[in-house]
Design an enzyme around this catalytic site. Sequence first.
Site, PDB file in Angstrom:
ATOM      1  N   GLN A 185      -2.330   2.716  10.013  1.00 41.81           N
ATOM      2  CA  GLN A 185      -1.053   2.798   9.288  1.00 41.81           C
ATOM      3  C   GLN A 185      -0.026   3.618  10.066  1.00 41.81           C
ATOM      4  O   GLN A 185       1.176   3.380   9.963  1.00 41.81           O
ATOM      5  CB  GLN A 185      -1.258   3.425   7.905  1.00 41.81           C
ATOM      6  CG  GLN A 185      -1.935   2.515   6.885  1.00 41.81           C
ATOM      7  CD  GLN A 185      -3.426   2.697   6.867  1.00 41.81           C
ATOM      8  OE1 GLN A 185      -4.036   3.079   7.866  1.00 41.81           O
ATOM      9  NE2 GLN A 185      -4.045   2.431   5.736  1.00 41.81           N
ATOM     10  N   ASN A 225      -5.677  12.507   0.463  1.00 36.81           N
ATOM     11  CA  ASN A 225      -4.760  11.681   1.257  1.00 36.81           C
ATOM     12  C   ASN A 225      -5.604  10.897   2.253  1.00 36.81           C
ATOM     13  O   ASN A 225      -6.837  11.038   2.307  1.00 36.81           O
ATOM     14  CB  ASN A 225      -3.710  12.549   1.957  1.00 36.81           C
ATOM     15  CG  ASN A 225      -2.608  11.707   2.593  1.00 36.81           C
ATOM     16  OD1 ASN A 225      -2.068  10.807   1.952  1.00 36.81           O
ATOM     17  ND2 ASN A 225      -2.294  11.958   3.849  1.00 36.81           N
ATOM     18  N   LYS A 226      -4.953  10.081   3.035  1.00 35.29           N
ATOM     19  CA  LYS A 226      -5.636   9.211   3.994  1.00 35.29           C
ATOM     20  C   LYS A 226      -6.696   9.946   4.799  1.00 35.29           C
ATOM     21  O   LYS A 226      -6.490  11.080   5.218  1.00 35.29           O
ATOM     22  CB  LYS A 226      -4.584   8.599   4.931  1.00 35.29           C
ATOM     23  CG  LYS A 226      -5.091   7.701   6.024  1.00 35.29           C
ATOM     24  CD  LYS A 226      -5.974   6.577   5.536  1.00 35.29           C
ATOM     25  CE  LYS A 226      -5.347   5.701   4.473  1.00 35.29           C
ATOM     26  NZ  LYS A 226      -6.350   4.825   3.790  1.00 35.29           N
ATOM     27  N   ARG A 254       0.852  -1.184   0.000  1.00 31.36           N
ATOM     28  CA  ARG A 254       0.000   0.000   0.000  1.00 31.36           C
ATOM     29  C   ARG A 254       0.889   1.236   0.000  1.00 31.36           C
ATOM     30  O   ARG A 254       2.105   1.158   0.101  1.00 31.36           O
ATOM     31  CB  ARG A 254      -1.030   0.011   1.140  1.00 31.36           C
ATOM     32  CG  ARG A 254      -0.682  -0.571   2.462  1.00 31.36           C
ATOM     33  CD  ARG A 254       0.328   0.166   3.301  1.00 31.36           C
ATOM     34  NE  ARG A 254       0.054   1.581   3.394  1.00 31.36           N
ATOM     35  CZ  ARG A 254       0.959   2.500   3.618  1.00 31.36           C
ATOM     36  NH1 ARG A 254       2.237   2.158   3.770  1.00 31.36           N
ATOM     37  NH2 ARG A 254       0.667   3.762   3.701  1.00 31.36           N
ATOM     38  N   ARG A 300      -7.516  -0.230  -6.634  1.00 27.67           N
ATOM     39  CA  ARG A 300      -7.794   0.862  -5.700  1.00 27.67           C
ATOM     40  C   ARG A 300      -7.980   2.136  -6.542  1.00 27.67           C
ATOM     41  O   ARG A 300      -7.141   2.439  -7.390  1.00 27.67           O
ATOM     42  CB  ARG A 300      -6.649   1.060  -4.690  1.00 27.67           C
ATOM     43  CG  ARG A 300      -6.471  -0.150  -3.765  1.00 27.67           C
ATOM     44  CD  ARG A 300      -5.578   0.178  -2.589  1.00 27.67           C
ATOM     45  NE  ARG A 300      -6.260   0.971  -1.588  1.00 27.67           N
ATOM     46  CZ  ARG A 300      -5.648   1.557  -0.557  1.00 27.67           C
ATOM     47  NH1 ARG A 300      -4.332   1.444  -0.431  1.00 27.67           N
ATOM     48  NH2 ARG A 300      -6.332   2.260   0.325  1.00 27.67           N
ATOM     49  N   ASP A 343      -2.301  10.938  -2.233  1.00 25.32           N
ATOM     50  CA  ASP A 343      -2.679   9.883  -3.186  1.00 25.32           C
ATOM     51  C   ASP A 343      -3.034  10.451  -4.542  1.00 25.32           C
ATOM     52  O   ASP A 343      -2.967   9.756  -5.547  1.00 25.32           O
ATOM     53  CB  ASP A 343      -3.830   9.060  -2.619  1.00 25.32           C
ATOM     54  CG  ASP A 343      -3.313   8.218  -1.467  1.00 25.32           C
ATOM     55  OD1 ASP A 343      -3.216   8.742  -0.350  1.00 25.32           O
ATOM     56  OD2 ASP A 343      -2.944   7.050  -1.710  1.00 25.32           O
TER      57      ASP A 343
END
Length: 350
Positions: free
Chosen positions: A198, A249-250, A47, A90, A239
């Site tokens: 994460q 992003n996350k 990932r 993804r 991302d």
Amino acid sequence: MKGLLTLAYDNGTLTVLDQTRLPVEEAYVELRTVRDVFRAIETLQVRGAPAIGAAAAYGLAISARNRADDDIEAMLEGIRSDAQYLVRARPTAVNLRYAVERVLDVLLSVTDSYAPSDIIATIEIEADAIQYEDAQTDRRIGENLLSLLHNGATVLTHCNAGMLATTGCGTALSPFYLAKERGMELHVIADETRPLLQGARLTAYELMRGGIDVTLICDSMAAFVLSNGLADAVIVGCDRVAANGDTANKIGTLGLAVIAKHYGVPLYVAAPTSTIDMRCASGDSIPIEMRDGDEVRSFAGTQSAPAGVNVMNPAFDVTPNDLISAIVTERGILLPPFGDKLQALFQSGN
Ligand code: MRU
């Protein structure tokens, strides 16, 4: 400092460090089919935006090797169809599409004189180049970020944009490795990053392993940290960066950005140019991955919510460009407003 090997390819086998098992064990899995690669990306064994791009490129090398007995036309058709399949693993990180398109582009030069072995070699050379460039990019981003930090600075980060997310020393975490090499002292505060942790499982793990000072907090503690002046900057990965600088992003990055803006703490986005998508005008057109609700209903494998409760589980959020102090690429530091500068970056040759 001994690095972690996120992925390695050899003769049709892609070996990846299974990140779902960290920090309990460093276990590797071997991927030998395109479906194996798809599943490893989908389940987050591998990932992080750049790492999944490199994995997909090697996935196409595996596709080619597994089709070595086909005639050239059938081989190329099969590889293109596997490319379409892999990009669906993804949706948010554009690096997946970037890497797959790079491989498909080099296949445009295939002529009648090519043998299957030439096609395999062409793809493997391009996948190796993607991996190599990623590692070079990480160091340049690290240099640029380091120029924004003073000795002794404390930086808050979210998710994992480190060694485990790329094939080099990471993007957002790269300055900490460079600082360590140079005897400069930096401190990291890592958000644990629910639901999949994460930050706790990966960022805390790789930084501790690298001898870098790291303090773990729950996501809900970030406002405490920033309101009390306990961090000098926030650095996150990304991302997908849209043409106007809006950044996916996350999940949780947006909240962090709002808090950072409120308390006057700069927020830097570490962005390899492979993560910038000039085809997305703004964050509104970035697809956001929605993941299985069980990731929220349970915690570390133990049920933590009533079975069957409704859950919303977006894996990413979009931080609007006005909350971002700088987008830090391998080609330089972009300050707001970002639109024209991002445009210029791509016009100067990408
Ligand atoms: O769901 P993940 O773990 O793949 O999310 C990763 C992130 O959001 C990272 O910050 C991003 O991919 C940048 S990695 C250099």
